[in-house]
Write a protein that holds these residues in place. Structure first.
Motif: not given
Lengths: 393, 279
Positions: A54-82
């Motif tokens: 459900k949370a994944r869907a909530g994030v996707a909705a804010l970004l105009g994305a699909e839930p399967e395009e959302i990957t949870f990480t530990s922070c913005g820095t990790e997302s950037d490096s990834t």
């Protein structure tokens, strides 16, 4: 710890934000009763997995994305490096990265570390910014090369709030067959984002910048984008990011994203008006003060103002006496000896860069708080200027 | 957030002797806007060479303002000769200490005092000569050497904390390391460190590694009944085998990384990675 949150005038929301009470409420069950592992087969874990979905869907909705395009990480820095390292590993023959001179350290340091100049194998082009912090699209187009693996451009700058033309830049990259990443940590929740309409491959965001807790971030990976995980491990996040989910924070982030959608209008009307009042008031009442960054094309909550001939840390410590929280691009506050790389890239003169203060508001700020800050600052600046050898009235 | 003592905060929030003396006996003007801190100290000195008044104007952070304020309190009423003996550590001590990254604020205080006394006496400061080492902050070799000696500095980071040198672009780091080694009386070792060739053939590299193992590593290990043998060098990977007492020693992995790798990086090539051929 003896400072109560109620007594603080918090205007440093680009640094971090308070957890919204609604967010905390949504998280609490997962810090107490519902501790099951979302990957488990039994219902006690499975029900937690459904909340993560459900949370994944909530994030996707804010970004105009699909839930399967959302990957949870530990922070913005990790997302950037990834994102960056994934692109470089997906295209091992491409050894060029295009970024800007004003990125957050999460991207800046990573690119510095990959750079041939530090003995590594990548070429890094760092786009210049003009004196109001804007990019030149012609320079950008000319920088793209056949071996460019990825472009990484922040959506909005954390220090000045200046918004970059991500939509146009991503489209240009796509035409050249180059992956596009944007560090949208400061933009998400403050301005509308609709990734369906954009050619962005990767987007990083962070929970604690929009009233979710610290320690949770998101990497959006557009469907069809080649991907190599950064954190190897279990099958969590469909194999994109190993490690047991930070369930409570993920649930909190989902709730925070729902709220950000609801409050987007308030952010862009009431908060913007408060920011404008603060900014205009300071520029008017304090002589030799100036705005850093493009006035029109900016996040609604950020004001970066330089008070010439005084030093930022000294201003912040005086503000601290009144429990006013803000930040500065001065050298002394960072532990480095040079002022902010963002202000230097913009060519802000030293007389002003050392005395820059960033105020970043949120929906929790009030007009009384703005009035209080407007009342206190002129006297602080004036007393420090009386002490400054460079100040001649 | 910096951990400032109560005294630093007190002197920052309520600085003593702010201003400028008219017709001063001596003026010390140090630092600059570009550097992020600057201090103008003015003195009034009587016929008996007693400092009867001192005032300051400072652009800078809390510790710069507090150091300036403390300095004026420390020198008013003192004989010039006595005041001239004040060190930056005395200023920091007066304030109950400064965060180590802020020690340069106390150095600025001492420099302003020296400049003001030199101005009063009509002499030229030796540090004003010297050769610029750090171009970002305009710090000379004489200033750095003095700081190394006076404050017993032992690393480039400490030099930066005290003098700011090396805190900008970082290009002078190598020069600072040299000054540190020369000044600390380790001139002998610098040669070994600095003459490391940028590019070596594989053969040169192997020879060099063997040399260092022979000279620097083996004697120590043998003392403890152990030994080490070079097995192979593949690019940056140095495969070694520990012998004798080392094979059964629980600390052998630490020895490899902390001691052998560190030495090889220092004396041969700083990208080398040492691995145990037996594991």
């Amino acid at each position: 710890m003896n400072l109560q949150a109620e007594t603080v005038i918090y205007m440093d929301n680009n640094a971090t934000t308070r957890i919204a009470p609604e967010v905390l409420e949504a998280m609490m069950p997962f810090l107490t009763d519902y501790y099951g592992n979302p990957s488990s087969m039994y219902n006690f874990g499975g029900q937690v997995g459904r909340e993560v979905a459900k949370a994944r869907a909530g994030v996707a909705a804010l970004l105009g994305a699909e839930p399967e395009e959302i990957t949870f990480t530990s922070c913005g820095t990790e997302s950037d490096s990834t994102a960056i390292l994934s692109a470089l590993q997906s295209f091992p023959d491409k050894r060029h990265i295009v970024t800007t001179r004003v990125e957050h350290p999460a991207i800046k340091t990573l690119c510095d570390n990959l750079d041939a100049r530090t003995g590594h194998k990548h070429r890094v082009t760092r786009l210049k910014v003009s004196s109001d912090g804007s990019l030149d699209l012609d320079e950008y187009k000319a920088a793209l090369a056949d071996d460019t693996a990825i472009v990484s451009v922040m959506w909005a700058n954390n220090e000045t709030g200046v918004i970059f033309p991500v939509e146009e830049m991503a489209a240009i990259a796509k035409k050249r067959g180059i992956l596009f990443h944007t560090d949208a940590v400061q933009a998400v929740g403050k301005i509308p984002i609709n990734l369906k309409k954009l050619d962005v491959n990767f987007l990083s965001m962070s929970g604690h910048k929009l009233h979710a807790p610290k320690g949770v971030g998101v990497l959006y990976v557009r469907r069809g984008t080649p991907f190599v995980p950064f954190m190897a491990g279990g099958h969590q996040e469909k194999g994109r990011r190993g490690g047991t989910e930070n369930v409570a924070s993920i649930v909190g982030l989902g709730r925070a994203c729902e709220m950000a959608l609801e409050k987007m209008e308030e952010e862009n009307t009431r908060v913007r008006a408060l920011r404008d009042k603060l900014e205009n008031g300071l520029l008017k009442t304090v002589s030799r003060s100036m705005l850093n960054g493009n006035k029109a094309n900016r996040l609604p909550n950020t004001a970066n103002i330089s008070f010439e001939f005084v030093e930022g840390e000294a201003i912040l410590l005086h503000l601290n006496r009144y429990n006013i929280c803000a930040s500065s691009g001065s050298a002394c506050t960072s532990g480095s000896l040079e002022p902010s790389h963002v202000l230097r890239a913009m060519g802000v003169p030293f007389t002003a860069a050392h005395g820059s203060i960033r105020f970043s508001l949120s929906i929790y700020n009030t007009e009384q708080e703005v009035d209080f800050v407007l009342e206190k600052i002129p006297a602080i600046i004036s007393s420090l200027r009386q002490m400054s050898p460079f100040w001649n009235e | 957030m910096w951990e400032y003592t109560d005294l630093v905060q007190e002197h920052f929030l309520h600085p003593r002797n702010v201003g400028e003396i008219e017709n001063p006996s001596g003026v010390g003007d140090v630092g600059s806007l570009a550097c992020g801190d600057a201090l103008k100290l003015t003195l009034k000195v009587d016929e008996q060479d007693i400092i009867t008044d001192a005032k300051f104007k400072t652009f800078g952070c809390a510790s710069a303002i507090a150091s300036s304020s403390a300095l004026t309190e420390m020198i008013i009423g003192r004989h010039v000769d006595e005041a001239a003996k004040i060190t930056n550590q005395d200023i920091a001590d007066f304030l109950g200490g400064l965060p180590k990254e802020k020690m340069h604020c106390s150095v600025m205080g001492r420099e302003a005092l020296e400049a003001a006394i030199a101005d009063f006496r009509g002499t030229v400061l030796p540090t004003a000569e010297g050769e610029i080492v750090c171009e970002c902050f305009g710090v000379t070799d004489l200033e750095i050497i003095r700081a190394i000696k006076e404050s017993n500095l032992r690393s480039v980071e400490e030099i930066t904390n005290f003098t700011k040198a090396g805190g900008g672009c970082g290009k002078c780091e190598e020069k600072l390391r040299n000054l540190l080694q020369v000044t600390a009386g380790e001139a002998m070792e610098i040669k070994a460190v600095n003459i490391k060739p940028q590019r070596m053939t594989a053969l040169q590299k192997i020879k060099k590694i063997e040399e260092v193992l022979e000279r620097e590593i083996k004697p120590g290990l043998r003392k403890d009944g152990g030994d080490i043998e070079l097995i192979d060098v593949d690019g940056d990977f140095v495969m070694v085998s520990l012998r004798g007492a080392c094979t059964s020693c629980a600390k052998s992995q630490t020895t490899l990384k902390q001691h052998v790798e560190k030495k090889l990086r220092e004396l041969v090539l700083d990208t080398l990675i040492v691995e145990d051929a037996n594991s």
